[in-house]
Design a protein around this motif. Sequence first.
Motif, short mmCIF file in Angstrom:
data_model
loop_
_atom_site.label_atom_id
_atom_site.label_comp_id
_atom_site.label_asym_id
_atom_site.label_seq_id
_atom_site.Cartn_x
_atom_site.Cartn_y
_atom_site.Cartn_z
N ALA A 146 28.22 37.01 28.85
CA ALA A 146 28.11 38.48 28.57
C ALA A 146 28.54 39.31 29.63
CB ALA A 146 26.59 38.76 28.17
N THR A 147 29.19 40.49 29.29
CA THR A 147 29.46 41.55 30.11
C THR A 147 28.97 42.68 30.33
OG1 THR A 147 31.40 42.16 28.56
CG2 THR A 147 31.90 40.53 30.05
N ASP A 148 27.79 42.81 29.12
CA ASP A 148 27.03 43.87 29.16
C ASP A 148 25.52 43.89 29.56
OD1 ASP A 148 26.38 42.31 27.32
OD2 ASP A 148 26.35 43.77 25.67
N ARG A 149 25.30 42.67 30.20
CA ARG A 149 23.99 42.52 30.75
C ARG A 149 24.12 42.69 32.35
NH1 ARG A 149 20.53 40.03 27.08
NH2 ARG A 149 19.02 39.20 28.95
N PRO A 150 23.33 43.71 32.74
CA PRO A 150 23.22 43.89 34.46
C PRO A 150 22.67 42.46 34.90
CG PRO A 150 21.35 44.98 33.36
CD PRO A 150 22.19 44.51 32.15
N VAL A 151 23.30 42.21 36.12
CA VAL A 151 22.88 41.24 37.19
C VAL A 151 22.29 42.03 38.54
CG1 VAL A 151 23.70 39.58 38.42
CG2 VAL A 151 24.90 39.68 36.23
N PRO A 152 21.08 41.37 38.89
CA PRO A 152 20.36 41.89 39.82
C PRO A 152 21.23 41.88 41.30
CG PRO A 152 18.88 40.31 38.89
CD PRO A 152 20.36 40.07 38.34
N VAL A 153 20.95 42.85 41.94
CA VAL A 153 21.95 43.00 43.40
C VAL A 153 21.63 41.84 44.31
CG1 VAL A 153 22.30 44.29 45.26
CG2 VAL A 153 21.74 45.49 43.20
N PRO A 154 22.48 41.07 44.56
CA PRO A 154 22.31 39.82 45.49
C PRO A 154 21.38 40.29 46.73
CG PRO A 154 24.69 40.11 45.06
CD PRO A 154 24.00 41.41 44.58
N ASP A 155 20.40 39.34 46.70
CA ASP A 155 19.41 39.46 47.77
C ASP A 155 19.44 38.37 48.98
OD1 ASP A 155 18.56 37.44 46.53
OD2 ASP A 155 16.35 38.30 45.94
N THR A 212 27.01 49.54 46.69
CA THR A 212 28.30 49.35 45.95
C THR A 212 28.04 48.72 44.83
OG1 THR A 212 28.86 47.22 47.10
CG2 THR A 212 29.80 49.19 48.13
N TRP A 213 26.70 48.05 44.32
CA TRP A 213 26.59 47.37 43.25
C TRP A 213 26.88 48.37 41.91
CZ3 TRP A 213 27.19 42.52 43.13
CH2 TRP A 213 26.90 41.65 41.95
N PRO A 214 26.37 49.45 41.72
CA PRO A 214 26.89 50.16 40.64
C PRO A 214 28.54 50.10 40.16
CG PRO A 214 25.28 51.53 41.77
CD PRO A 214 25.85 50.30 42.78
N TRP A 215 29.30 49.98 41.08
CA TRP A 215 30.69 49.82 40.88
C TRP A 215 30.89 48.20 40.69
CZ3 TRP A 215 34.34 47.52 43.66
CH2 TRP A 215 35.91 47.57 43.42
N LEU A 216 30.49 47.56 41.67
CA LEU A 216 30.82 45.98 41.89
C LEU A 216 30.07 45.41 40.82
CD1 LEU A 216 32.62 44.31 43.88
CD2 LEU A 216 30.42 43.79 45.13
N GLY A 217 29.07 45.65 40.52
CA GLY A 217 28.26 44.67 39.46
C GLY A 217 29.11 44.47 38.41
N PRO A 218 29.59 45.37 37.80
CA PRO A 218 30.12 45.42 36.21
C PRO A 218 31.34 44.27 36.35
CG PRO A 218 29.37 47.53 36.61
CD PRO A 218 29.41 46.93 37.80
N ARG A 219 32.43 44.56 37.56
CA ARG A 219 33.53 43.86 38.00
C ARG A 219 33.19 42.53 38.00
NH1 ARG A 219 33.90 49.08 38.66
NH2 ARG A 219 36.16 50.08 38.19
N PHE A 220 31.91 42.24 38.90
CA PHE A 220 31.40 40.85 38.97
C PHE A 220 31.35 40.11 37.70
CE2 PHE A 220 27.75 37.91 39.12
CZ PHE A 220 28.40 36.82 39.94
N VAL A 221 30.58 40.81 36.81
CA VAL A 221 30.36 40.19 35.64
C VAL A 221 31.55 39.83 34.56
CG1 VAL A 221 28.00 40.72 35.52
CG2 VAL A 221 29.48 42.23 34.32
#
Length: 283
Positions: free
Chosen positions: A188-197, A210-219
């Motif tokens: 899925a590309t519409d499910r958020p992934v937690p920020v890497p910890d 940067t995750w609000p920008w990077l997260g969708p591109r990562f998925v």
Amino acid sequence: MITVNNDPKPPPVGGVLWSMVGDIRMLLTLPPALTMQVAHPAVGAGVDDHSVFRTDPWGRGERSLVSLQLWVYGGEGAAEEGRRLRRLHKTIQGTDAHGRKYHALTPAYYAWVHATGYPVFRYAQQYLGRPFTEAQERALYAEWLQVGRILGIRDRDMPQTIEEFWPYYHKVLDNELEATVVVRELIATDRPVPVPDRGPRWLRLLLRLTWPWLGPRFVRFRRFLTIGLMPPDARQAIGLEWTDAQERRLRRFGKVVRAVVPVLPERLRFMPIARRARRAARG
């Protein structure tokens, strides 16, 4: 009194898996292998019911990667890691989406989870490295069987030759695999992934910013690699679409990977457990 250690041994130093498993390119093969595993309804149900892949995807991924490296580079500790995993899976049971009871250590299910590694490694190598020769493919399969013994998979539960493997593999594709709930979530590309910890403090802070920008591109990239590096027959069995344009993008991506990774210094190319094992092997 002499104590005889009958634990199965890891694959050989300098073998095919020795060269592959610690290389950072291995990270790219984990998503397609995992997705093929959970496309089996029993395995998918076990992950759906018992895994923390939704709440702690980074931790789960890290633990899986460490475990994989220990099977190959762990020496005498490889067999203990196999026993630990079997103990962990003893309580994983339930009912799948078709109302059938499952247990994680049912031989057919446990063997399928392991079996997916071979076709994924073999197929992804065409993009991420040099395609295997026939001799290397046979060595890879023999070494993967040895890893299976470390995990407690009995020889009678896994095809013992490549010639026996492919009919077994296609039978599972034709009769078992489907787009389970977990498969759909993993691509899925519409499910958020937690920020890497994981990682140093500065990196975690940078990722939070940067995750609000990077997260969708990562998925989207994860979906691209998951489907693209999955063997086409498995992709078709699960019902995953792949276009000619995507294939061209994957080939361009692979060309960059093949050019860059081999020239990286060892500390960047290989993961920590592999680096330590390689240094020890060199004496």
